[in-house]
Scaffold this motif. Structure first.
Motif, mmCIF file in Angstrom:
data_model
loop_
_atom_site.group_PDB
_atom_site.id
_atom_site.type_symbol
_atom_site.label_atom_id
_atom_site.label_comp_id
_atom_site.label_asym_id
_atom_site.label_seq_id
_atom_site.Cartn_x
_atom_site.Cartn_y
_atom_site.Cartn_z
ATOM 1 N N MET A 1 0.844 -1.190 0.000
ATOM 2 C CA MET A 1 0.000 0.000 0.000
ATOM 3 C C MET A 1 0.888 1.252 0.000
ATOM 4 O O MET A 1 1.887 1.334 0.707
ATOM 5 N N LEU A 2 0.503 2.220 -0.794
ATOM 6 C CA LEU A 2 1.315 3.423 -0.962
ATOM 7 C C LEU A 2 1.583 4.170 0.342
ATOM 8 O O LEU A 2 2.703 4.605 0.584
ATOM 9 N N LYS A 3 0.542 4.319 1.160
ATOM 10 C CA LYS A 3 0.719 5.055 2.418
ATOM 11 C C LYS A 3 1.816 4.439 3.262
ATOM 12 O O LYS A 3 2.649 5.139 3.831
ATOM 13 N N ASP A 4 1.824 3.107 3.344
ATOM 14 C CA ASP A 4 2.818 2.411 4.149
ATOM 15 C C ASP A 4 4.220 2.591 3.572
ATOM 16 O O ASP A 4 5.178 2.788 4.306
ATOM 17 N N MET A 5 4.321 2.512 2.250
ATOM 18 C CA MET A 5 5.626 2.663 1.609
ATOM 19 C C MET A 5 6.165 4.084 1.768
ATOM 20 O O MET A 5 7.364 4.290 1.919
ATOM 21 N N LEU A 6 5.272 5.060 1.720
ATOM 22 C CA LEU A 6 5.687 6.463 1.741
ATOM 23 C C LEU A 6 5.865 7.046 3.139
ATOM 24 O O LEU A 6 6.582 8.024 3.303
ATOM 25 N N LYS A 7 5.204 6.439 4.121
ATOM 26 C CA LYS A 7 5.050 7.035 5.453
ATOM 27 C C LYS A 7 6.245 7.849 5.954
ATOM 28 O O LYS A 7 6.106 9.001 6.319
ATOM 29 N N GLU A 8 7.417 7.279 5.953
ATOM 30 C CA GLU A 8 8.580 7.980 6.499
ATOM 31 C C GLU A 8 9.520 8.473 5.400
ATOM 32 O O GLU A 8 10.679 8.779 5.664
ATOM 33 N N ASN A 9 9.008 8.540 4.187
ATOM 34 C CA ASN A 9 9.852 8.893 3.048
ATOM 35 C C ASN A 9 9.339 10.115 2.293
ATOM 36 O O ASN A 9 9.521 10.229 1.086
ATOM 37 N N ILE A 10 8.692 11.022 3.001
ATOM 38 C CA ILE A 10 8.141 12.228 2.373
ATOM 39 C C ILE A 10 8.906 13.447 2.872
ATOM 40 O O ILE A 10 9.132 13.595 4.073
ATOM 41 N N ARG A 11 9.288 14.287 1.957
ATOM 42 C CA ARG A 11 9.946 15.554 2.279
ATOM 43 C C ARG A 11 9.192 16.695 1.612
ATOM 44 O O ARG A 11 8.712 16.542 0.489
ATOM 45 N N ILE A 12 9.114 17.824 2.296
ATOM 46 C CA ILE A 12 8.514 19.036 1.740
ATOM 47 C C ILE A 12 9.550 20.146 1.854
ATOM 48 O O ILE A 12 10.083 20.382 2.938
ATOM 49 N N LEU A 13 9.835 20.792 0.737
ATOM 50 C CA LEU A 13 10.795 21.896 0.725
ATOM 51 C C LEU A 13 10.206 23.067 -0.047
ATOM 52 O O LEU A 13 9.347 22.887 -0.912
ATOM 53 N N ASP A 14 10.713 24.244 0.230
ATOM 54 C CA ASP A 14 10.283 25.427 -0.504
ATOM 55 C C ASP A 14 10.741 25.331 -1.959
ATOM 56 O O ASP A 14 9.945 25.452 -2.888
#
Length: 141
Positions: A1-14
């Protein structure tokens, strides 16, 4: 499931200086968790320089990837969301980078199918590009 794969692998930058930096930053969580090797990041960048911007899969969305043998240790996915898009050599700007790592040619098909459902939804991509927090992104996926 995408949520599980992404959970700790998301970054947000300006913003970032260039698309190469965006790929390096997007892939960093996967590298830190040993899901990919540094050679995989190098291969993604080299492929784009060689073959062009084939990784831009929808307006504002790119999916950098390379071959399993280029350094994928396990199937994985990461996301980088930029507040200000970064331009590729063809002038197209991208705000959302999904880094896909597949350990073989078949096991990532389900992940790819789920991912394409999101990418094909213009409203969802619009909402993702405006998301301010990792939680907002997770809730949209």
């Amino acid at each position: 499931m995408l949520k599980d794969m992404l959970k700790e692998n998301i970054r947000i930058l300006d913003s970032v200086d260039n698309w190469q930096k965006a790929i390096e930053i997007a892939a960093k969580p996967l590298l830190e968790k040993n899901k990919i090797q540094l050679t995989y990041i190098d291969a993604m960048i080299k492929n784009i320089k060689k073959f062009g911007e084939y990784i831009i899969i929808a307006p504002n969305v790119a999916m950098p990837h390379s071959r399993p043998e280029d350094g994928v240790n396990e199937n994985c996915l990461a996301l980088l969301k930029l507040d200000k898009g970064v331009a590729f050599d063809n002038g197209e700007e991208v705000q959302i980078f999904f880094i896909l790592g597949a350990k073989d040619n078949n096991s990532h098909i389900n992940t790819l199918t789920e991912l394409m459902e999101i990418v094909d939804d213009e409203e969802k991509i619009e909402e993702l590009s405006k998301a301010l927090t990792v939680d907002e992104i997770i809730n949209l996926i």
